[in-house]
Design a protein around this motif. Sequence first.
Motif, PDB file in Angstrom:
ATOM      1  N   GLU A 111     -53.024   1.700 -30.419  1.00  0.00           N
ATOM      2  CA  GLU A 111     -54.110   1.246 -30.973  1.00  0.00           C
ATOM      3  C   GLU A 111     -53.552   0.336 -32.223  1.00  0.00           C
ATOM      4  OE1 GLU A 111     -57.011   3.950 -32.510  1.00  0.00           O
ATOM      5  OE2 GLU A 111     -57.224   5.030 -30.667  1.00  0.00           O
ATOM      6  N   ALA A 112     -54.490  -0.670 -32.742  1.00  0.00           N
ATOM      7  CA  ALA A 112     -54.050  -1.598 -33.837  1.00  0.00           C
ATOM      8  C   ALA A 112     -53.927  -0.924 -35.101  1.00  0.00           C
ATOM      9  CB  ALA A 112     -54.869  -2.744 -33.918  1.00  0.00           C
ATOM     10  N   ALA A 113     -52.973  -1.134 -36.060  1.00  0.00           N
ATOM     11  CA  ALA A 113     -52.833  -0.298 -37.304  1.00  0.00           C
ATOM     12  C   ALA A 113     -54.151  -0.671 -38.089  1.00  0.00           C
ATOM     13  CB  ALA A 113     -51.751  -0.749 -37.980  1.00  0.00           C
ATOM     14  N   ARG A 114     -54.435   0.458 -39.064  1.00  0.00           N
ATOM     15  CA  ARG A 114     -55.591   0.003 -40.080  1.00  0.00           C
ATOM     16  C   ARG A 114     -54.953  -0.558 -41.259  1.00  0.00           C
ATOM     17  NH1 ARG A 114     -58.773   5.801 -39.440  1.00  0.00           N
ATOM     18  NH2 ARG A 114     -59.200   5.621 -37.267  1.00  0.00           N
ATOM     19  N   GLY A 115     -55.662  -1.311 -41.991  1.00  0.00           N
ATOM     20  CA  GLY A 115     -55.275  -1.905 -43.451  1.00  0.00           C
ATOM     21  C   GLY A 115     -55.354  -3.175 -43.098  1.00  0.00           C
ATOM     22  N   SER A 116     -55.683  -3.759 -44.427  1.00  0.00           N
ATOM     23  CA  SER A 116     -55.867  -5.299 -44.569  1.00  0.00           C
ATOM     24  C   SER A 116     -54.706  -6.015 -44.430  1.00  0.00           C
ATOM     25  CB  SER A 116     -56.585  -5.660 -45.928  1.00  0.00           C
ATOM     26  OG  SER A 116     -55.852  -5.133 -46.832  1.00  0.00           O
ATOM     27  N   SER A 117     -53.420  -5.583 -44.481  1.00  0.00           N
ATOM     28  CA  SER A 117     -52.311  -6.397 -44.416  1.00  0.00           C
ATOM     29  C   SER A 117     -51.034  -5.457 -44.189  1.00  0.00           C
ATOM     30  CB  SER A 117     -51.909  -7.014 -45.986  1.00  0.00           C
ATOM     31  OG  SER A 117     -51.582  -6.076 -46.767  1.00  0.00           O
ATOM     32  N   ASN A 119     -48.553  -4.717 -45.695  1.00  0.00           N
ATOM     33  CA  ASN A 119     -48.194  -3.771 -47.008  1.00  0.00           C
ATOM     34  C   ASN A 119     -48.917  -2.621 -46.927  1.00  0.00           C
ATOM     35  OD1 ASN A 119     -46.220  -5.327 -47.667  1.00  0.00           O
ATOM     36  ND2 ASN A 119     -47.259  -6.648 -49.200  1.00  0.00           N
ATOM     37  N   SER A 120     -50.442  -2.509 -46.440  1.00  0.00           N
ATOM     38  CA  SER A 120     -51.343  -1.410 -46.572  1.00  0.00           C
ATOM     39  C   SER A 120     -51.705  -0.784 -45.144  1.00  0.00           C
ATOM     40  CB  SER A 120     -52.638  -1.817 -47.224  1.00  0.00           C
ATOM     41  OG  SER A 120     -53.235  -2.753 -46.336  1.00  0.00           O
ATOM     42  N   ALA A 121     -50.958  -1.247 -44.218  1.00  0.00           N
ATOM     43  CA  ALA A 121     -51.162  -0.856 -42.860  1.00  0.00           C
ATOM     44  C   ALA A 121     -50.445   0.572 -42.408  1.00  0.00           C
ATOM     45  CB  ALA A 121     -50.282  -1.712 -41.778  1.00  0.00           C
ATOM     46  N   PHE A 122     -51.461   1.495 -41.704  1.00  0.00           N
ATOM     47  CA  PHE A 122     -51.082   2.694 -41.369  1.00  0.00           C
ATOM     48  C   PHE A 122     -51.733   2.746 -40.036  1.00  0.00           C
ATOM     49  CE2 PHE A 122     -55.289   2.866 -43.345  1.00  0.00           C
ATOM     50  CZ  PHE A 122     -56.022   4.077 -42.713  1.00  0.00           C
ATOM     51  N   ASN A 123     -51.391   3.918 -39.302  1.00  0.00           N
ATOM     52  CA  ASN A 123     -51.875   4.548 -38.162  1.00  0.00           C
ATOM     53  C   ASN A 123     -51.967   3.630 -36.958  1.00  0.00           C
ATOM     54  OD1 ASN A 123     -53.109   6.659 -36.843  1.00  0.00           O
ATOM     55  ND2 ASN A 123     -55.180   6.230 -37.276  1.00  0.00           N
ATOM     56  N   GLY A 124     -50.711   3.089 -36.584  1.00  0.00           N
ATOM     57  CA  GLY A 124     -50.972   2.183 -35.490  1.00  0.00           C
ATOM     58  C   GLY A 124     -50.004   1.141 -35.382  1.00  0.00           C
ATOM     59  N   LEU A 125     -50.296   0.103 -34.484  1.00  0.00           N
ATOM     60  CA  LEU A 125     -49.380  -0.857 -34.213  1.00  0.00           C
ATOM     61  C   LEU A 125     -49.619  -2.419 -35.049  1.00  0.00           C
ATOM     62  CD1 LEU A 125     -46.618  -1.629 -32.488  1.00  0.00           C
ATOM     63  CD2 LEU A 125     -48.182  -2.373 -30.800  1.00  0.00           C
ATOM     64  N   TRP A 126     -48.828  -2.717 -35.912  1.00  0.00           N
ATOM     65  CA  TRP A 126     -49.240  -4.140 -36.629  1.00  0.00           C
ATOM     66  C   TRP A 126     -48.543  -5.163 -36.010  1.00  0.00           C
ATOM     67  CZ3 TRP A 126     -52.782  -5.184 -40.457  1.00  0.00           C
ATOM     68  CH2 TRP A 126     -52.420  -6.401 -41.123  1.00  0.00           C
ATOM     69  N   LEU A 127     -49.213  -6.022 -35.195  1.00  0.00           N
ATOM     70  CA  LEU A 127     -48.635  -7.429 -34.769  1.00  0.00           C
ATOM     71  C   LEU A 127     -49.066  -8.469 -35.825  1.00  0.00           C
ATOM     72  CD1 LEU A 127     -49.846  -6.650 -31.212  1.00  0.00           C
ATOM     73  CD2 LEU A 127     -47.621  -6.279 -31.809  1.00  0.00           C
ATOM     74  N   ASP A 128     -47.968  -9.241 -35.775  1.00  0.00           N
ATOM     75  CA  ASP A 128     -47.930 -10.359 -36.780  1.00  0.00           C
ATOM     76  C   ASP A 128     -47.065 -11.355 -36.374  1.00  0.00           C
ATOM     77  OD1 ASP A 128     -48.517 -12.035 -38.985  1.00  0.00           O
ATOM     78  OD2 ASP A 128     -47.469 -10.874 -40.292  1.00  0.00           O
ATOM     79  N   ASN A 129     -47.590 -12.618 -35.787  1.00  0.00           N
ATOM     80  CA  ASN A 129     -46.692 -13.736 -35.193  1.00  0.00           C
ATOM     81  C   ASN A 129     -45.812 -12.898 -34.251  1.00  0.00           C
ATOM     82  OD1 ASN A 129     -47.864 -15.543 -36.894  1.00  0.00           O
ATOM     83  ND2 ASN A 129     -46.324 -14.858 -38.675  1.00  0.00           N
ATOM     84  N   ASN A 130     -44.427 -12.912 -34.107  1.00  0.00           N
ATOM     85  CA  ASN A 130     -43.489 -12.350 -33.023  1.00  0.00           C
ATOM     86  C   ASN A 130     -42.995 -11.193 -33.333  1.00  0.00           C
ATOM     87  OD1 ASN A 130     -44.067 -14.411 -31.163  1.00  0.00           O
ATOM     88  ND2 ASN A 130     -42.889 -15.755 -32.154  1.00  0.00           N
ATOM     89  N   THR A 131     -43.821 -10.304 -34.179  1.00  0.00           N
ATOM     90  CA  THR A 131     -43.094  -8.988 -34.744  1.00  0.00           C
ATOM     91  C   THR A 131     -44.071  -8.198 -34.684  1.00  0.00           C
ATOM     92  OG1 THR A 131     -43.900  -9.397 -37.269  1.00  0.00           O
ATOM     93  CG2 THR A 131     -41.537 -10.214 -36.542  1.00  0.00           C
ATOM     94  N   ALA A 132     -43.533  -6.783 -34.437  1.00  0.00           N
ATOM     95  CA  ALA A 132     -44.456  -5.754 -34.327  1.00  0.00           C
ATOM     96  C   ALA A 132     -44.041  -4.522 -35.199  1.00  0.00           C
ATOM     97  CB  ALA A 132     -44.547  -5.201 -32.786  1.00  0.00           C
ATOM     98  N   GLU A 133     -44.677  -3.770 -35.783  1.00  0.00           N
ATOM     99  CA  GLU A 133     -44.264  -2.482 -36.695  1.00  0.00           C
ATOM    100  C   GLU A 133     -45.227  -1.705 -36.419  1.00  0.00           C
ATOM    101  OE1 GLU A 133     -43.697  -3.501 -40.649  1.00  0.00           O
ATOM    102  OE2 GLU A 133     -42.218  -5.192 -40.430  1.00  0.00           O
ATOM    103  N   LEU A 134     -44.585  -0.310 -36.259  1.00  0.00           N
ATOM    104  CA  LEU A 134     -45.531   0.702 -35.904  1.00  0.00           C
ATOM    105  C   LEU A 134     -45.707   2.003 -37.123  1.00  0.00           C
ATOM    106  CD1 LEU A 134     -47.326   2.593 -33.836  1.00  0.00           C
ATOM    107  CD2 LEU A 134     -45.104   3.693 -33.246  1.00  0.00           C
ATOM    108  N   TYR A 135     -46.740   2.092 -37.415  1.00  0.00           N
ATOM    109  CA  TYR A 135     -46.998   2.995 -38.710  1.00  0.00           C
ATOM    110  C   TYR A 135     -47.730   4.559 -38.322  1.00  0.00           C
ATOM    111  CZ  TYR A 135     -46.212  -1.419 -41.188  1.00  0.00           C
ATOM    112  OH  TYR A 135     -45.435  -2.476 -41.729  1.00  0.00           O
ATOM    113  N   ASP A 136     -47.216   5.407 -38.936  1.00  0.00           N
ATOM    114  CA  ASP A 136     -47.841   6.954 -38.889  1.00  0.00           C
ATOM    115  C   ASP A 136     -48.976   6.799 -39.555  1.00  0.00           C
ATOM    116  OD1 ASP A 136     -47.538   7.523 -41.522  1.00  0.00           O
ATOM    117  OD2 ASP A 136     -45.506   8.547 -41.395  1.00  0.00           O
ATOM    118  N   PRO A 137     -49.831   7.847 -39.346  1.00  0.00           N
ATOM    119  CA  PRO A 137     -51.359   7.964 -39.713  1.00  0.00           C
ATOM    120  C   PRO A 137     -51.665   8.166 -41.129  1.00  0.00           C
ATOM    121  CG  PRO A 137     -50.709   9.774 -37.891  1.00  0.00           C
ATOM    122  CD  PRO A 137     -49.400   9.116 -38.330  1.00  0.00           C
ATOM    123  N   TRP A 138     -50.739   8.465 -42.043  1.00  0.00           N
ATOM    124  CA  TRP A 138     -50.706   8.440 -43.399  1.00  0.00           C
ATOM    125  C   TRP A 138     -50.843   7.172 -44.285  1.00  0.00           C
ATOM    126  CZ3 TRP A 138     -47.831  11.940 -40.439  1.00  0.00           C
ATOM    127  CH2 TRP A 138     -48.554  13.371 -40.318  1.00  0.00           C
TER     128      TRP A 138
END
Length: 203
Positions: A111-117, A119-138
């Motif tokens: 699932e896509a991460a929640r959050g508006s940016s 810096n605030s992303a959590f609980n999922g995968l943040w895709l931005d241009n050609n990068t991806a970062e995975l954040y835990d649920p907190w």
Amino acid sequence: MKNSRISSRKGFTLVELLVVIVIIVTLMAILIPVVGKVRQNAVKLQAKNALTTLVTSVDTYYSTYNILPANSRSAPSEDTEVETTEPIMSVLAGINVDGMNKKEQVFYSGEAARGSSKNSAFNGLWLDNNTAELYDPWRKKGNNRGYILLLDYGYNEKLDDPFKPGRIIARRAVGWSSGKDGEWNRSGAKAGANKDNVYSWFN
């Protein structure tokens, strides 16, 4: 003649109202901790499921390329910890970073991460241009917002347990979350800062 015994009483007396309020407050005192515990367990289960998928994606990458994913082509030669906020996550998410995923195969999807940016992303995968970062649920600030992977870059399918010196984990990859507090250290796996951690290789 009207029956004089018919009561004309309406509503609650003050005493009855106070009894009802006491009952409601008592029930809330009982239920709020229970609801909080259920929610906490649900969030930990989310983290556990993400870790299971993450470790499986590493194994699938290995089966595809006969090498472990890394942050760069000059991968280490011994067991190393990497974080899912580093380039390795882009590789696992199907991005060909430095030729490390030439097939552009998606090994990790979620699932896509929640959050508006970012810096605030959590609980999922943040895709931005050609990068991806995975954040835990907190929702956390600072470091350790993602998961930590320990990878067998020594290629002997043995990992030194980072929380129990001398113990060997017979796996190619394991992962954990630092939990709600965002803190972890190399003491006991369930002690101190580690008491709220979530692990892929045990409960």
